[in-house]
Design a protein around this motif. Structure first.
Motif, short mmCIF file in Angstrom:
data_model
loop_
_atom_site.label_atom_id
_atom_site.label_comp_id
_atom_site.label_asym_id
_atom_site.label_seq_id
_atom_site.Cartn_x
_atom_site.Cartn_y
_atom_site.Cartn_z
N UNK A 125 0.83 -1.21 0.00
CA UNK A 125 0.00 0.00 0.00
C UNK A 125 0.86 1.25 0.00
N UNK A 126 0.29 2.35 -0.44
CA UNK A 126 0.99 3.63 -0.45
C UNK A 126 1.42 4.02 0.96
N UNK A 127 0.56 3.79 1.94
CA UNK A 127 0.91 4.13 3.32
C UNK A 127 2.10 3.30 3.80
N UNK A 128 2.20 2.05 3.32
CA UNK A 128 3.34 1.21 3.70
C UNK A 128 4.63 1.74 3.09
N UNK A 129 4.56 2.24 1.84
CA UNK A 129 5.75 2.81 1.21
C UNK A 129 6.24 4.02 2.01
N UNK A 137 -2.12 7.69 -9.91
CA UNK A 137 -3.05 7.20 -10.94
C UNK A 137 -2.83 5.71 -11.18
N UNK A 138 -1.58 5.27 -11.24
CA UNK A 138 -1.30 3.85 -11.45
C UNK A 138 -1.80 2.99 -10.29
N UNK A 139 -1.60 3.48 -9.06
CA UNK A 139 -2.08 2.73 -7.90
C UNK A 139 -3.60 2.65 -7.87
N UNK A 147 -10.86 5.02 -6.82
CA UNK A 147 -10.89 5.38 -8.24
C UNK A 147 -11.19 6.86 -8.44
N UNK A 148 -11.86 7.49 -7.47
CA UNK A 148 -12.23 8.91 -7.61
C UNK A 148 -11.18 9.86 -7.04
N UNK A 149 -10.06 9.31 -6.58
CA UNK A 149 -9.02 10.16 -6.01
C UNK A 149 -8.34 10.97 -7.12
N UNK A 195 -1.66 -7.19 -7.74
CA UNK A 195 -0.31 -7.11 -7.15
C UNK A 195 0.77 -6.74 -8.15
N UNK A 196 0.71 -7.32 -9.35
CA UNK A 196 1.76 -7.04 -10.35
C UNK A 196 1.73 -5.59 -10.78
N UNK A 197 0.53 -5.05 -11.01
CA UNK A 197 0.42 -3.65 -11.43
C UNK A 197 0.88 -2.71 -10.32
N UNK A 198 0.55 -3.05 -9.07
CA UNK A 198 0.98 -2.23 -7.94
C UNK A 198 2.50 -2.24 -7.83
N UNK A 199 3.09 -3.42 -7.98
CA UNK A 199 4.54 -3.53 -7.89
C UNK A 199 5.22 -2.72 -8.99
N UNK A 200 4.68 -2.79 -10.21
CA UNK A 200 5.26 -2.01 -11.31
C UNK A 200 5.20 -0.51 -11.01
N UNK A 201 4.11 -0.06 -10.42
CA UNK A 201 3.98 1.36 -10.09
C UNK A 201 5.03 1.79 -9.07
N UNK A 202 5.22 0.97 -8.03
CA UNK A 202 6.22 1.30 -7.01
C UNK A 202 7.61 1.36 -7.63
N UNK A 203 7.95 0.34 -8.41
CA UNK A 203 9.30 0.26 -8.97
C UNK A 203 9.55 1.38 -9.97
N UNK A 204 8.54 1.73 -10.77
CA UNK A 204 8.71 2.81 -11.73
C UNK A 204 9.05 4.12 -11.01
#
Length: 223
Positions: A83-87, A136-138, A146-148, A202-211
């Motif tokens: 999660x973003x809060x975890x990052x 946006x990716x997350x 979705x409305x954030x 999970x894969x999309x979230x991981x890609x967003x973090x790494x990018x």
């Protein structure tokens, strides 16, 4: 008689400079003392770093890259979507583990605080754009609402980070504990107000973090 060549001389110099800066502060650190502790001549220091400011810049770049790598390692090790809060928390723990970065972030030395204020604008502007894309990716990965509004979320996180980095100049010296409490509260607000619990990719979230982390690392490396 010429001094023998020291393997990995630049990092030896940086290691010694870091110790002296933490002991005495940047203003009282001298190239002569750095050279003496590193076992090289002053000229050898200037071969790697043209000025004391360039040496400080290299020190902070090295620490910032280490911090970014520490966050990436934790993201990579997680079996669950991060999660973003975890990052935020990962970043804080890495920051608290690096005395130099923490001293700079808390601006408890006038020169280092001034350094950050001088360097800040050229670095923070692109980061806001990256953060908006990241949010946006997350959201698309199912971790955030979705409305954030990504732009508003990016601005809020950026203002918080810049404000906290410069808070000591206004409210007085802060401690690592105070920094930790503030970031923990911010992470809690993000978790409660922005994050959603189900349906994450999970894969999309991981890609967003790494990018995002790769963009930060590339920017730091180009400093």
């Amino acid at each position: 008689m010429p001094r023998s060549t020291i393997p990995d001389r630049a990092n030896v110099i940086l290691d010694q400079a870091r110790e002296i800066v933490l002991e005495k502060g940047y203003q009282r650190t001298t190239i002569a003392e750095i050279a003496r502790r590193a076992g090289v001549g002053k000229g050898a220091v200037y071969l790697d770093f043209p000025s004391k400011e360039a040496l400080l810049d290299a020190l902070l770049v090295r620490s910032a890259r280490s911090l970014t790598q520490a966050v990436r390692d934790r993201v990579d090790r997680s079996a669950q979507p991060v999660a973003l809060s975890a990052v935020y928390r990962f970043g804080l723990e890495a920051l608290l583990g690096d005395e130099l970065m923490l001293a700079c972030y808390l601006a408890d030395d006038g020169v280092l605080g001034g350094y950050l204020r001088e360097k800040g604008p050229q670095r923070y502007r692109p980061r806001m754009d990256w953060l908006a894309d990241y949010v946006a990716e997350l959201s698309r990965a199912g971790l955030l609402r979705a409305d954030l509004d990504p732009g508003a979320a990016s601005l809020m996180m950026s203002v918080f980070a810049v404000g906290l980095a410069n808070a000591s100049a206004t409210v007085g010296a802060l401690t690592g504990e105070q920094l930790g409490q503030a970031v923990e509260l911010m992470a809690g607000l993000i978790a409660a107000g922005w994050e959603v619990g189900d349906g994450a990719d999970p894969a999309a979230a991981h890609r967003a973090h790494i990018r995002l982390l790769e963009l930060l690392a590339d920017q730091i490396g180009a400093s």
